[in-house]
Scaffold this active site. Sequence first.
Site, PDB file in Angstrom:
ATOM      1  CG  HIS A 177      12.125  -0.362 -15.222  1.00  0.00           C
ATOM      2  ND1 HIS A 177      12.733   0.460 -16.338  1.00  0.00           N
ATOM      3  CD2 HIS A 177      12.385   0.139 -14.201  1.00  0.00           C
ATOM      4  CE1 HIS A 177      13.054   1.503 -15.859  1.00  0.00           C
ATOM      5  NE2 HIS A 177      12.830   1.671 -14.288  1.00  0.00           N
ATOM      6  NE  ARG A 272      12.254   2.052 -10.212  1.00  0.00           N
ATOM      7  CZ  ARG A 272      13.347   1.274  -9.404  1.00  0.00           C
ATOM      8  NH1 ARG A 272      13.167   0.633  -8.482  1.00  0.00           N
ATOM      9  NH2 ARG A 272      14.585   1.599  -9.965  1.00  0.00           N
ATOM     10  NE  ARG A 308      10.914   7.362  -9.877  1.00  0.00           N
ATOM     11  CZ  ARG A 308      11.513   6.484 -10.563  1.00  0.00           C
ATOM     12  NH1 ARG A 308      12.788   6.542 -10.919  1.00  0.00           N
ATOM     13  NH2 ARG A 308      11.109   5.362 -11.155  1.00  0.00           N
ATOM     14  CD  GLU A 397      16.362   9.241 -12.965  1.00  0.00           C
ATOM     15  OE1 GLU A 397      16.419   7.702 -13.002  1.00  0.00           O
ATOM     16  OE2 GLU A 397      15.462   9.843 -13.157  1.00  0.00           O
ATOM     17  CG  ASN A 420      19.178   1.896 -12.225  1.00  0.00           C
ATOM     18  OD1 ASN A 420      20.050   1.280 -11.788  1.00  0.00           O
ATOM     19  ND2 ASN A 420      17.859   1.772 -11.682  1.00  0.00           N
ATOM     20  CG  ASP A 421      17.159   6.351 -16.585  1.00  0.00           C
ATOM     21  OD1 ASP A 421      16.815   5.809 -17.528  1.00  0.00           O
ATOM     22  OD2 ASP A 421      16.160   6.337 -15.654  1.00  0.00           O
ATOM     23  CB  CYS A 468      17.346   5.420  -5.144  1.00  0.00           C
ATOM     24  SG  CYS A 468      16.995   6.815  -6.435  1.00  0.00           S
TER      25      CYS A 468
HETATM   26  C1  PEP Z   1      17.672   5.079 -11.782  1.00  0.00           C
HETATM   27  O1  PEP Z   1      17.221   5.253 -13.185  1.00  0.00           O
HETATM   28  O2  PEP Z   1      18.515   4.594 -11.271  1.00  0.00           O
HETATM   29  C2  PEP Z   1      16.427   4.945 -11.134  1.00  0.00           C
HETATM   30  C3  PEP Z   1      16.542   4.426  -9.938  1.00  0.00           C
HETATM   31  O3  PEP Z   1      15.133   4.988 -11.625  1.00  0.00           O
HETATM   32  P1  PEP Z   1      14.466   3.826 -12.627  1.00  0.00           P
HETATM   33  O4  PEP Z   1      15.213   2.780 -12.557  1.00  0.00           O
HETATM   34  O5  PEP Z   1      13.005   3.709 -12.078  1.00  0.00           O
HETATM   35  O6  PEP Z   1      14.311   4.597 -14.068  1.00  0.00           O
HETATM   36 MG    MG Z   2      15.368   6.263 -13.689  1.00  0.00          MG
END
Ligand code: PEP
Ligand code: MG
Length: 533
Positions: A177, A272, A308, A397, A420-421, A468
């Site tokens: 993040h 977010r 979200r 995710e 990302n997750d 996303c």
């Molecule tokens: C992700 O995990 O790709 C996502 C978009 O959520 P965040 O980055 O806020 O965990």
């Molecule tokens: Mg995520």
Amino acid sequence: MSPGRASGPVVAVAEPAAAPASGPAPSDPQAEAARIAPAAQAVAARLEALAGQATGDAATILLTTAAMAGDPALVSEAERLVVAEGRPAPRAVYEAANGFAKALAAAGGYMAERVRDVEDIRDRVIAELQGVTPPGVPELTGPSVLVARDLAPADTAGLDPARVLALVTEEGGPTSHTAILARSLGIPAVVAVRGVLAVGAEALLVDGDTGVVEVVAADAPVVAAVREGAAEWNGVGATADGHRVKVLGNVGSPADATAAAEAGAEGVGLFRTEFCYLDAPAEPSVDEQRAAYAAVLAPFAGKPVIVRTLDAGADKPLAFLSPEAEPNPALGVRGVRVAFDRPDVLDRQLEAIAGAAADSGAEVSVMAPMVATATEAAWFAERVRAAGIARAGVMIEVPAAALAAEEILAAVDFVSVGTNDLAQYTFAADRQLGAVAALNDPWQPALLRLIALIGRAAAATGKPAGVCGEAAADPLLARVLTGLGMTSLSMNASAIRAVGAGLAQATLADCEAAAEAALATQSPAEARSAARG
Ligand code: PEP
Ligand code: MG
């Protein structure tokens, strides 16, 4: 990483110090107590001087904090603890400030929002008494390259892009993040540079495009990042042969939303909401949430926005939703799992989102983070619809959710892939940890194969599947994701034009060929070059 190239003098972010020791008792308590007021005054004077150089909100915040540092009630309670309880001065300040912070938190509302300020003052006065640098992001007096072991999302969000030329951290991966927030602020950043603090460089050149960080002479010219010229894009997300793929913005604040709208986003693919509350000590009321969300939705009246629900936990702890201490927070009660425990918090958030949708005129859908099964997806969709919100979706995710994409899509109206997750959980590689950053590369073929499954599920059910995560912000990967069957792509404002323009230069068949070539490889580097070919 966050793109852009800049160089300038280094300012290191000091690590938080341990709580000061509660003994030994001072031999001359009166003299020890007498050190406290001058230390508090020195902190207040330094903050006032900084306020004098700042403007707008920053100046107001600094002046308010300076006034708190000079608060006689805090000083006299600390003095009392030295004289009556035999505490050393740093410990007395620590305990006195913590007592004040507790009382503010209990008072709730506006008072509770001051808790972090009291903690900040506490740490500054203690550092002054101990003669060390105060922890956290220092007040910058000129353009600087910030170097830190890691930065909390809340600290990163508070950085002033006018002063921070670039950011370098020892920890963090490409999808942490900290990196995401740096990109949204337009600050060049390179993460996972192990050992950079130990180098002790006076000045650094930071290239957020290549990931190279170089030591330069202390008197080398200061260079700020220059934004790339905007790519040509007509504002309609589509391939050269007219296959529609919506190009949307990722946002977490009104400033992000304005930037996304100005960059031409066709809507928002990820709002977010937890980014609004990284600092909040208590759950905001429905009315407060409604106003905060409406301010973010405002630039998108009449356009689609996916909000979200709170994604609290792991690297984004929210003070009012912190679970019990967990051995593995990333595998614990985070995302939608928090809502299973606290459905009342979810219901109040949904009420606020429905209100904000009505206030702003945006076409709002809601999705849940960290869903693992179709049963969880159905539970969430039912609550969203009960709140009067027409469209409910979930994020994919967790690898289990990718494998059950068809059943999940049967329970909701759409899915959005959080790459990302999904990468973090597929590779069992912490997205915040520099040592495993390579596994979190969104070009990993195994990750692409999971996305292909989701694309097939979307085609089979006729429902939308977007991306996303940060993967969508890479123009070449955006084509691959289109070829894998994704129907929308959502990203930071800075990537929108380049992705839109990149899509418009390839046909759907080109995208499918790039996807097929990338899927057949065994490494991110091979996948990139196969897609390019
Ligand atoms: C992700 O995990 O790709 C996502 C978009 O959520 P965040 O980055 O806020 O965990
Ligand atoms: Mg995520």
